[in-house]
Scaffold this active site. Structure first.
Site, short mmCIF file in Angstrom:
data_model
loop_
_atom_site.label_atom_id
_atom_site.label_comp_id
_atom_site.label_asym_id
_atom_site.label_seq_id
_atom_site.Cartn_x
_atom_site.Cartn_y
_atom_site.Cartn_z
N TYR A 187 -22.44 90.58 2.92
CA TYR A 187 -20.92 90.74 2.60
C TYR A 187 -20.77 91.74 1.72
O TYR A 187 -21.67 92.84 1.24
CB TYR A 187 -20.30 89.35 1.87
CG TYR A 187 -20.33 88.50 3.47
CD1 TYR A 187 -19.70 88.71 4.39
CD2 TYR A 187 -21.15 87.43 3.12
CE1 TYR A 187 -19.60 87.78 5.52
CE2 TYR A 187 -21.13 86.32 4.38
CZ TYR A 187 -20.44 86.64 5.48
OH TYR A 187 -20.59 85.86 6.51
N ARG A 234 -25.24 84.46 -6.15
CA ARG A 234 -26.10 84.33 -4.99
C ARG A 234 -26.68 85.57 -4.56
O ARG A 234 -25.70 86.40 -4.02
CB ARG A 234 -25.17 83.45 -4.05
CG ARG A 234 -26.21 82.69 -3.03
CD ARG A 234 -25.57 81.86 -1.92
NE ARG A 234 -26.63 80.73 -1.39
CZ ARG A 234 -26.59 80.40 -0.29
NH1 ARG A 234 -25.90 80.73 0.62
NH2 ARG A 234 -27.43 79.23 -0.07
C1 LIG Z 1 -22.14 76.49 9.01
C2 LIG Z 1 -22.73 77.10 7.85
C3 LIG Z 1 -21.98 77.96 6.85
C4 LIG Z 1 -22.42 78.81 5.88
N1 LIG Z 1 -21.59 79.30 5.07
C5 LIG Z 1 -21.88 79.86 3.79
C6 LIG Z 1 -21.10 80.44 2.87
O1 LIG Z 1 -19.88 80.10 3.17
N2 LIG Z 1 -21.81 80.93 1.85
C7 LIG Z 1 -22.81 81.28 1.70
O2 LIG Z 1 -23.60 81.83 0.80
N3 LIG Z 1 -23.86 80.82 2.54
C8 LIG Z 1 -23.44 80.15 3.71
N4 LIG Z 1 -24.20 79.26 4.79
C9 LIG Z 1 -25.79 79.39 4.28
C10 LIG Z 1 -26.03 78.33 3.52
O3 LIG Z 1 -25.62 78.19 2.36
C11 LIG Z 1 -27.56 78.02 3.51
O4 LIG Z 1 -28.01 79.20 2.83
C12 LIG Z 1 -28.31 77.72 4.91
O5 LIG Z 1 -27.47 76.94 5.63
C13 LIG Z 1 -29.69 77.49 4.75
O6 LIG Z 1 -29.96 76.37 4.08
P1 LIG Z 1 -30.58 74.76 4.87
O7 LIG Z 1 -31.53 75.23 5.81
O8 LIG Z 1 -30.35 73.96 3.77
O9 LIG Z 1 -29.20 74.62 5.90
C14 LIG Z 1 -23.90 78.78 5.69
C15 LIG Z 1 -24.73 78.22 6.66
C16 LIG Z 1 -24.20 77.28 7.63
C17 LIG Z 1 -25.10 76.58 8.61
#
Ligand SMILES: Cc1cc2nc3c(=O)[nH]c(=O)nc-3n(C[C@H](O)[C@H](O)[C@H](O)COP(=O)(O)O)c2cc1C
Length: 369
Positions: A187, A234
């Site tokens: 972003y 982040r």
């Molecule tokens: C449905 C979904 C929405 C996400 N939305 C964001 C977000 O709004 N901001 C962000 O920094 N990362 C976002 N991410 C990334 C997650 O914060 C995270 O880095 C990613 O899911 C990997 O972690 P996990 O393996 O525990 O799911 C999103 C991921 C998913 C799956």
């Protein structure tokens, strides 16, 4: 047996009850019209209040900063009031919650922008193969390719910083424990950081220091309003989505980590790229980040409880954020405590819709002790 994951953690002026952080998760269910957090969103976050800390879904700091229909904002009175209800409900359950401040930059479309304007970016370079989410004039909601952005003039950048400053003021008034500057996942701020998406020739482009300038100016504006101890950032070094290819990803992250230390911010949140097809972060780089930053270090991306516990036990990081596991398990901390099985997340309900796939995953049947 988990050794460290469920132990308390001092962060800024706050002590978190455990080190299981809920990752920011866009769920595209903000109240309409107005992109306002609503009662269903309150219920969703309240259910997850036993996390050491919740990071909210990315929240646009302005209409210009929006790239997906149905995501919440923090730039109107109604949005602020909606978030205040979320925060109060989470606090009533003794939870902690950070607001993720978001400007999408070029990951947007004129249909989302005021008066059909072009999205803005460091340079007028389209994000190839990237999509945003719009509602067409006939009401159809769909993913569409992003549009070619307009390059921001140097004189406009103080206005971008101001958007974050105002959002921080609103976030603080809403009662958030922390504000997280979203400089990850392709972003606006990462578009400035990255060597391929930033082709500027002013003080915000060229050298690594110049490319990092906007992120630090935004950070300083937020700190000025709420104090460094309530601020986190982040970053996603080596993230390769959204047409990001940064040939100085590690040097840039390390430069920023040192700048964060100088400012004394509460935490640095590293979104690892490998869960979405990027490379794995090396042990050397993790150690360098650890050495460069003296606040709380959070890693996120594809962790199990045991892996997270080992990472903390080895001293590589202080906490781990869980994304998809928190979508499907509101009581994730309790499940980790018991070593209980986890529900499987349903991808088809990640974005948009109502309570189904949002607030209706089963929780453990807790028996009184
Ligand atoms: C449905 C979904 C929405 C996400 N939305 C964001 C977000 O709004 N901001 C962000 O920094 N990362 C976002 N991410 C990334 C997650 O914060 C995270 O880095 C990613 O899911 C990997 O972690 P996990 O393996 O525990 O799911 C999103 C991921 C998913 C799956």
């Amino acid at each position: 047996m988990l050794k460290k994951l469920l132990t308390p953690l001092k962060m800024g002026n706050t002590t978190l009850p455990n080190r299981v952080i809920m990752a920011p998760l866009t769920r595209s269910r903000a109240g309409q019209p107005g992109d306002i957090p609503n009662a269903l969103n309150v219920e969703y976050y309240t259910q997850r209040a036993s996390a050491g800390m919740i990071v909210t879904e990315a929240t646009q700091v302005s209409r210009q900063g929006q790239g997906y229909a149905l995501t919440p904002g923090i730039y109107t009175d109604a949005q602020e009031a909606g978030w205040k209800k979320v925060v109060q409900a989470v606090h009533a359950q003794y939870g902690h919650i950070a607001l993720q401040l978001w400007h999408v930059g070029r990951i947007s479309h004129s249909l989302l922008q005021e008066n059909g304007a072009a999205p803005v970016a460091p340079s007028a370079l389209i994000a190839k193969d990237a999509q945003c989410f719009v509602i067409q004039p006939d009401g159809t909601a769909e993913n569409v390719p992003t549009e070619t952005p307009r390059a921001l003039a140097t004189e406009e950048l103080p206005g971008i910083v101001e958007q974050y400053r105002q959002a921080a003021v609103r976030g603080q008034r809403a009662g958030f424990d922390f504000l997280e500057v979203h400089a990850a996942n392709g972003y606006l701020l990462q578009q400035f950081l990255s060597t391929n998406s930033n082709q500027r020739t002013d003080a915000y482009g060229g050298s690594l220091e110049n490319r990092a300038r906007l992120t630090l100016e935004v950070l300083d504006a937020v700190i000025e309003k709420v104090g460094a101890k309530q601020v986190g950032v982040r970053l996603s070094p080596h993230f390769m989505g959204m047409d990001i290819a940064d040939s100085e990803a590690e040097a840039s992250a390390l430069y920023l980590a040192k700048a964060f230390t100088e400012r004394g911010i509460a935490y640095l949140h590293i979104a690892e790229p490998d869960w979405i097809g990027g490379p794995e972060l090396t042990a050397v780089f993790r150690a360098q980040i650890r050495a460069a930053f003296n606040g709380v270090l959070i890693f996120c991306g594809g962790y199990t409880a045991d892996e997270a516990d080992a990472l903390i036990d080895q001293g590589t990081g202080d906490a781990v954020a869980f994304g998809r596991a928190f979508i499907a398990n509101a009581d994730l901390v309790e499940r980790f405590r018991q070593g209980a099985a986890l529900n499987t997340p349903d991808r088809t309900t990640f974005y948009g819709g109502g309570a189904h796939g949002y607030t209706d995953y089963p929780v453990l049947d807790l028996q009184p002790a």
